[in-house]
Structure formats: C-alpha cells, structure tokens
Design an enzyme around this catalytic site. Structure first.
Site, PDB file in Angstrom:
ATOM      1  N   LYS A 148      -7.570  22.566   9.658  1.00  7.60           N
ATOM      2  CA  LYS A 148      -7.910  23.095  10.980  1.00  7.60           C
ATOM      3  C   LYS A 148      -8.019  24.605  10.908  1.00  7.60           C
ATOM      4  O   LYS A 148      -7.042  25.286  10.647  1.00  7.60           O
ATOM      5  CB  LYS A 148      -6.863  22.670  12.014  1.00  7.60           C
ATOM      6  CG  LYS A 148      -7.389  21.584  12.901  1.00  7.60           C
ATOM      7  CD  LYS A 148      -6.514  21.337  14.098  1.00  7.60           C
ATOM      8  CE  LYS A 148      -7.255  20.361  15.022  1.00  7.60           C
ATOM      9  NZ  LYS A 148      -6.426  19.850  16.080  1.00  7.60           N
ATOM     10  N   GLU A 165      -4.820  -2.678   4.482  1.00  5.31           N
ATOM     11  CA  GLU A 165      -4.440  -3.295   5.761  1.00  5.31           C
ATOM     12  C   GLU A 165      -5.590  -4.078   6.376  1.00  5.31           C
ATOM     13  O   GLU A 165      -5.410  -4.799   7.348  1.00  5.31           O
ATOM     14  CB  GLU A 165      -4.017  -2.205   6.768  1.00  5.31           C
ATOM     15  CG  GLU A 165      -2.655  -1.588   6.516  1.00  5.31           C
ATOM     16  CD  GLU A 165      -2.712  -0.386   5.596  1.00  5.31           C
ATOM     17  OE1 GLU A 165      -3.682  -0.272   4.815  1.00  5.31           O
ATOM     18  OE2 GLU A 165      -1.791   0.440   5.653  1.00  5.31           O
ATOM     19  N   TRP A 212     -11.988  21.509  13.184  1.00  5.34           N
ATOM     20  CA  TRP A 212     -11.806  20.747  11.964  1.00  5.34           C
ATOM     21  C   TRP A 212     -12.888  21.015  10.927  1.00  5.34           C
ATOM     22  O   TRP A 212     -14.069  21.099  11.243  1.00  5.34           O
ATOM     23  CB  TRP A 212     -11.808  19.244  12.278  1.00  5.34           C
ATOM     24  CG  TRP A 212     -10.495  18.786  12.819  1.00  5.34           C
ATOM     25  CD1 TRP A 212      -9.335  19.504  12.842  1.00  5.34           C
ATOM     26  CD2 TRP A 212     -10.205  17.532  13.424  1.00  5.34           C
ATOM     27  NE1 TRP A 212      -8.336  18.759  13.420  1.00  5.34           N
ATOM     28  CE2 TRP A 212      -8.842  17.543  13.777  1.00  5.34           C
ATOM     29  CE3 TRP A 212     -10.951  16.388  13.685  1.00  5.34           C
ATOM     30  CZ2 TRP A 212      -8.219  16.468  14.391  1.00  5.34           C
ATOM     31  CZ3 TRP A 212     -10.336  15.308  14.288  1.00  5.34           C
ATOM     32  CH2 TRP A 212      -8.974  15.355  14.642  1.00  5.34           C
ATOM     33  N   THR A 254       0.860  -1.169   0.000  1.00  8.44           N
ATOM     34  CA  THR A 254       0.000   0.000   0.000  1.00  8.44           C
ATOM     35  C   THR A 254       0.899   1.222   0.000  1.00  8.44           C
ATOM     36  O   THR A 254       1.861   1.279   0.755  1.00  8.44           O
ATOM     37  CB  THR A 254      -0.963  -0.017   1.204  1.00  8.44           C
ATOM     38  OG1 THR A 254      -1.598   1.240   1.292  1.00  8.44           O
ATOM     39  CG2 THR A 254      -0.262  -0.312   2.519  1.00  8.44           C
TER      40      THR A 254
HETATM   41  P1  AMP Z   1      -6.262   1.633   0.233  1.00  8.87           P
HETATM   42  O1  AMP Z   1      -5.461   0.913   1.237  1.00  8.87           O
HETATM   43  O2  AMP Z   1      -5.502   2.029  -0.982  1.00  8.87           O
HETATM   44  O3  AMP Z   1      -7.501   0.897  -0.102  1.00  8.87           O
HETATM   45  O4  AMP Z   1      -6.703   3.003   0.886  1.00  8.87           O
HETATM   46  C1  AMP Z   1      -7.409   3.052   2.082  1.00  8.87           C
HETATM   47  C2  AMP Z   1      -7.857   4.454   2.353  1.00  8.87           C
HETATM   48  O5  AMP Z   1      -8.781   4.890   1.356  1.00  8.87           O
HETATM   49  C3  AMP Z   1      -8.594   4.625   3.642  1.00  8.87           C
HETATM   50  O6  AMP Z   1      -7.725   4.714   4.743  1.00  8.87           O
HETATM   51  C4  AMP Z   1      -9.375   5.902   3.388  1.00  8.87           C
HETATM   52  O7  AMP Z   1      -8.557   7.045   3.576  1.00  8.87           O
HETATM   53  C5  AMP Z   1      -9.700   5.799   1.922  1.00  8.87           C
HETATM   54  N1  AMP Z   1     -11.073   5.283   1.745  1.00  8.87           N
HETATM   55  C6  AMP Z   1     -11.441   4.029   1.488  1.00  8.87           C
HETATM   56  N2  AMP Z   1     -12.779   3.952   1.354  1.00  8.87           N
HETATM   57  C7  AMP Z   1     -13.266   5.188   1.563  1.00  8.87           C
HETATM   58  C8  AMP Z   1     -14.573   5.769   1.590  1.00  8.87           C
HETATM   59  N3  AMP Z   1     -15.663   5.065   1.341  1.00  8.87           N
HETATM   60  N4  AMP Z   1     -14.674   7.088   1.861  1.00  8.87           N
HETATM   61  C9  AMP Z   1     -13.588   7.837   2.113  1.00  8.87           C
HETATM   62  N5  AMP Z   1     -12.333   7.356   2.083  1.00  8.87           N
HETATM   63  C10 AMP Z   1     -12.174   6.048   1.822  1.00  8.87           C
END
Ligand code: AMP
Length: 543
Positions: A440, A331, A445, A186
C-alpha cells in the site's frame, strides 16, 4: 413432490469401476521411484485397488480412519486414492517437502493410523516416526526385492507383499456420499497447517466440472500427465478426471526436471498436462537448450502461482501449445477459475488474447465469487476495483479438520480466500496479491504479481519478487528482488527501464536488488513473509 430418479450416491469407487469397465485396456503409465517405466490398464488398477481394500481390512482399518501417504505421482499412489477412499477410510496425502516439525504436526493432528511411503521418502519417515506415536504401521510402496531394512522401523510392511496375498474380489461398499474421502493440509506462512477434508460428493462434482470444455477440456481421447503432485490438492483432481473420462494417465514419479518430463511427454503421446509455473520454467529451458519441439502436447494448465505472460507466449508461439491459466486453492478442491475465451473473444488480436490470457480466468459452474472492500461491502466488477476475493460452492471447504474456529469462513456462507483481485465485467478475475502481501503506497494498492510477471519477461531475469518496504512519506514502496538468469548481469537501470511504460509510473519499484535465490514454500510459492523479514531494515534510496 420428489423426482423419480435413482438415488445413487456419488462415490469415488464408481470412478475406478467405470474406468475398469468401459476403458478396461486404457493405460496408466508410471516412471517408478525405483526407476523403470511401469505400465498397466485401468482394469489392472481396479483389481489391485481391490486387493489393497482387502489388505486394509486385514490391517484393521475402519471407515473414517485416516491413512497418510508420503508419495510421488505413481500407480501405487493412484491405487491408494481408490483403495483407501473406496472402503470409506480417509486418504491423507502429505507434502514431503514440508519441514519435519510440520510433517510431525500434520500426521499427529490428522491421527493417521498407517503411513504409506515411497522408497526414497522412507528415510524421512524413519526420522519422523518417533514424533508420531499414534502411527500403527508403515507401508513402503515397493516390492520385496527393493524393501529397505531399518532399525528404527523394523516391522515396516512391503506394499507388494501386503497386497499379493489378497483376493482381487471386493465389492466396493455403498455409503453416504457426504462421507469424508480425503484430507490435504494447506500450509500458510504463519500458524499450523490446516486440514481440508474433502467428501466423495465434493470430489465427484469437482471432477465432473473439471472435465468440461471450458475447464480442463478432457476426454477419452486424451493422454493426461499430472505433473502437479498428488499431495497438492489431489493433483488438481486429475487422478479422478482421468477415470471419469477414461483418458490415459501418465505419472511422472519423482523426476520433475525438464529432460525427464520431456521424455515422458513425447514417449507417451501426452496431450494435456498441468503444474505450477516453476516446473514449466525448467521444461522451457530444456527445450530451448536442446532445440526440441513438443509433438503431441496440446494444452497445459498453469496455476498455483501467477503464470507470467512470457511463459504463455513461449508455449503458444514457439511450441504451439495452448496455455490455460487457472486459479484455485486446496480449500477449493482446488479449481475456482479457468481462463478460456467466450464467443465474443474469438478473433481477438494477439495483444488482446494475451491480455485476457494473463488473467486467472472466470468461475466454472459450481463456484460463486465476489470481491469485497475493507468494510465488507461488495465491490463492482469493473476490472479496476481491488478487493478481497470470497467464494462459495459445493466443493469449497466449509471449515478445517478438527479446528473449531476459522475466521476465513464467514457466517454468511462465504469463504475469504485471502487473495486480492479485480473482476472485469465478463467475470474474469485478475489476482493482484495475497492480502497479507499487498503493498500500500500512499493509501493505494500496488500489485506485486503484475510487476513480477513483467520483470520475468526481461531476458536477463530468471525469477522476481516484489515486496513492500517501509517508506517515511508513502508508508510503503515496492522493492524488486531479482534472480539473474544464468550468466546474465542485468543492471538496476536496465530492469527499471524495461518496466517503464508497462506499469503505472508510481508502481515502478524504488529499487532493485539482485539475489542468488528466492525463498519458496513447500508448494513452490514465493515466501514473501521471509523476504519482508530479510529486508525489513532496507533503506530505499527515495526514503
Ligand atoms: P494452495 O492452496 O497451496 O493451492 O494455494 C492457493 C493459493 O495459491 C491461492 O490462494 C493464491 O494465492 C495462489 N494461486 C493459485 N493459483 C494462482 C494463480 N493462477 N495466480 C496467482 N496466484 C495463484
């Protein structure tokens, strides 16, 4: 006293065996990289996965060895999911959209011994190969007729030739269910990508949970199309849930434009699909331009980035397709929360339905969540308090591959996701930001995601991003960046008026800047670190 129950380890090979035995003639259909549509059954897939298992043994691949794939969603990639993990080796799926240096780092760090690569990604591997000296061989996932010649990789192996000479008789070995099964890196916005190492046990438990009605709600009656790539958190586990349920599987290959996706959805009677919002923007644009309808699609899971309300409304009201908003991470295998109603929500008004639907949903069984403040103390679930989201559970990474330290993994057993959210009294999560993207203003926030989601509802806006820009009085104030839709020429005033009344007054961006495009990461998320950098000297009119 122990229970008197058979001690059967949860192994990935049991999924393909199950599908081949009880759903033998259920189809797996692929738009191939070479072009034509390919179709066969789970029984065929199992036979070929076994040939691959024998071939891997012939190449000297041992349990625990890492096998890299650079490949789209196809039946051959599916065979590696089972053939590689099935023998106890580790399937390392690699995102070909990463920068070449990152790719080289990942292949090297994972210690991949072989790379399995799609035909149209072979040139990428030719460039990479000098930087990855530990790779012993490259297998091109094509047939002998399409096999490329290469000066740089003269001994590249043809996938079909490799497995053709092998027996389809193979007994999947039995081993400890905690054995590593697959690996996915990742990439954050800083530092090197980090490897998440899944186990057979975590993969099966996650697949079980994903199939549940309040999760993906899949069964043998479904035709599933994973548009989310097999290199992004195992295509959100769909290649495993499909065999676990016996559902038909439709693989879109490398073509993910609106027209190509639409064609397969219709021709293969797809009932369920999943991907990030960007893919659905392309499909919706195609549907609108051509006046088409969706005949068989029932549900679409949207996650990876926040799903804008306007997208949800379009799917549900114009096309009769139910949207399930989901949140997760590489993760987390990756599913964490999904948005489905509870009994008390039945009969809710249209407004309430979409208000709830916009949230990322509530945890599925197996995922435990909490939010904490800056001091680490747990915050209330009142739908108002923002905090860092932490998770734990049997399919959540306990550390990263060959990385001694991970500050995100606390000694108390929780993993800090790096996401900031609120949780309401019913357990529904609303992600408001990545912690490093938080704005911020005067100590309070502002949710950039909320503003972006509303902004893309404006008819002249294709994409939007909100970042914090330095401000002498408020520390930071929001700046809205907008990519106009097609030939539309919305003005700053029109956009601000559109937002007015939909968010708190003090959340209104101090300025709007129109841009041609926005930068994205390899998994399609907005690259806000780059935007913050690009606009670090931007002078807000209010400053
Ligand atoms: P990845 O490991 O590439 O799948 O990225 C994970 C990250 O994507 C999460 O920690 C979030 O920041 C973002 N993410 C995943 N799903 C969503 C969602 N439905 N809305 C907002 N952010 C999301």
């Amino acid at each position: 006293m122990q229970g008197l129950i058979m001690d059967t380890p949860l192994l990935i090979s049991s999924l393909i065996e199950f599908a081949a035995r009880y759903h033998a003639d259920t189809e797996l259909v692929t738009r191939t990289v070479e072009g034509p549509i390919h179709r066969y059954s789970y029984a065929d897939a199992n036979r070929r996965a076994k040939r691959l298992a024998n071939a891997l043994a012939g190449l000297g691949v041992k349990p625990g060895d890492r096998i890299g794939t650079l490949a789209w969603n196809t039946y051959r990639h599916f065979e590696t999911y089972y053939g590689v993990s099935g023998i106890g080796a580790v399937l390392h799926t690699i995102n070909p959209r990463l920068f070449e240096d990152q790719l080289a780092y990942i292949v090297d760090h994972a210690g991949d011994s072989y790379l399995f690569v799609d035909l149209n990604l072979f040139p990428l591997v030719e460039r990479l190969i000098e930087k990855t000296p530990a790779v012993k061989g490259v297998v091109v996932m094509t047939d002998a007729n399409s096999m490329p010649t290469s000066e740089r990789i003269p001994n590249a192996i043809c996938y079909e030739t490799l497995i053709a000479g092998q027996s389809e008789r193979y007994d999947w070995p039995t081993f400890d269910e905690k054995t590593a099964s697959s690996l996915c890196y990742t990439s954050g916005t800083t530092g090197h990508p980090k490897g998440v190492l899944y186990s057979h046990r975590s993969t099966i438990l996650h697949a079980y949970a994903s199939a549940l009605p309040d999760a993906l709600n899949l069964s043998a009656g479904d035709s599933i199309m994973p548009v989310v790539p097999m290199f992004h958190a195992n295509a959100w586990s769909l290649p495993y849930v499909a065999t676990l349920t016996g559902a038909k599987l439709v693989m879109p290959g490398p073509k993910l434009d609106g027209a190509s996706v639409y064609e397969l959805l219709e021709s293969e009677g797809v009932t369920f699909t999943a991907a990030v919002p960007t893919v659905w923007l392309m499909l919706l644009a195609h549907l609108r331009e051509s006046g088409l309808k969706l005949a068989t699609l029932k549900r679409v899971v949207i996650g990876g980035s926040a799903c804008p309300r306007s997208m949800m409304e379009a799917f549900e009201e114009e096309y009769g397709v139910q949207v399930r908003h989901a949140w997760g991470m590489t993760e987390m295998s990756p599913l964490g929360t999904l948005n489905t109603p509870k009994a008390k929500h039945l009969g809710e008004s249209r407004e309430a339905y979409f208000d709830r639907g916009e949230k990322q949903g509530r945890p599925i069984y197996g995922v435990d969540i909490q939010i904490v403040g800056d001091d680490g103390a747990e915050l209330p679930w009142d739908g108002k308090a923002f905090g860092d989201l932490r998770v734990r559970g049997p399919w959540i990474a306990s550390g990263y591959f060959h990385l001694d330290q991970s500050p995100a993994h606390g000694s108390d057993g929780w993993f800090s996701t790096g996401d900031v959210c609120t949780i309401d009294p019913d357990g529904y999560v609303r992600i408001t930001d990545r912690s490093k993207d938080v704005i911020k203003s005067g100590g309070e926030w502002i949710s950039s995601i909320d503003i972006e989601n509303i902004a893309v509802g404006h008819p002249g806006v294709a994409e939007a991003a909100v970042i914090g820009v330095a401000h002498p009085k408020w520390d930071e104030r929001p700046l809205l960046l907008v990519v106009p839709k097609g030939d539309a020429k919305p003005t700053r005033e029109q956009i601000l008026k559109f937002l007015d009344g939909k968010i708190a007054k003090w959340w209104l961006p101090d300025d709007v800047v129109f841009v041609k495009e926005l930068p994205h990461t390899a998994t399609g998320k907005l690259l806000k670190s780059k935007l913050r950098d690009d606009f670090k000297d931007f002078k807000l009119p209010s400053a």
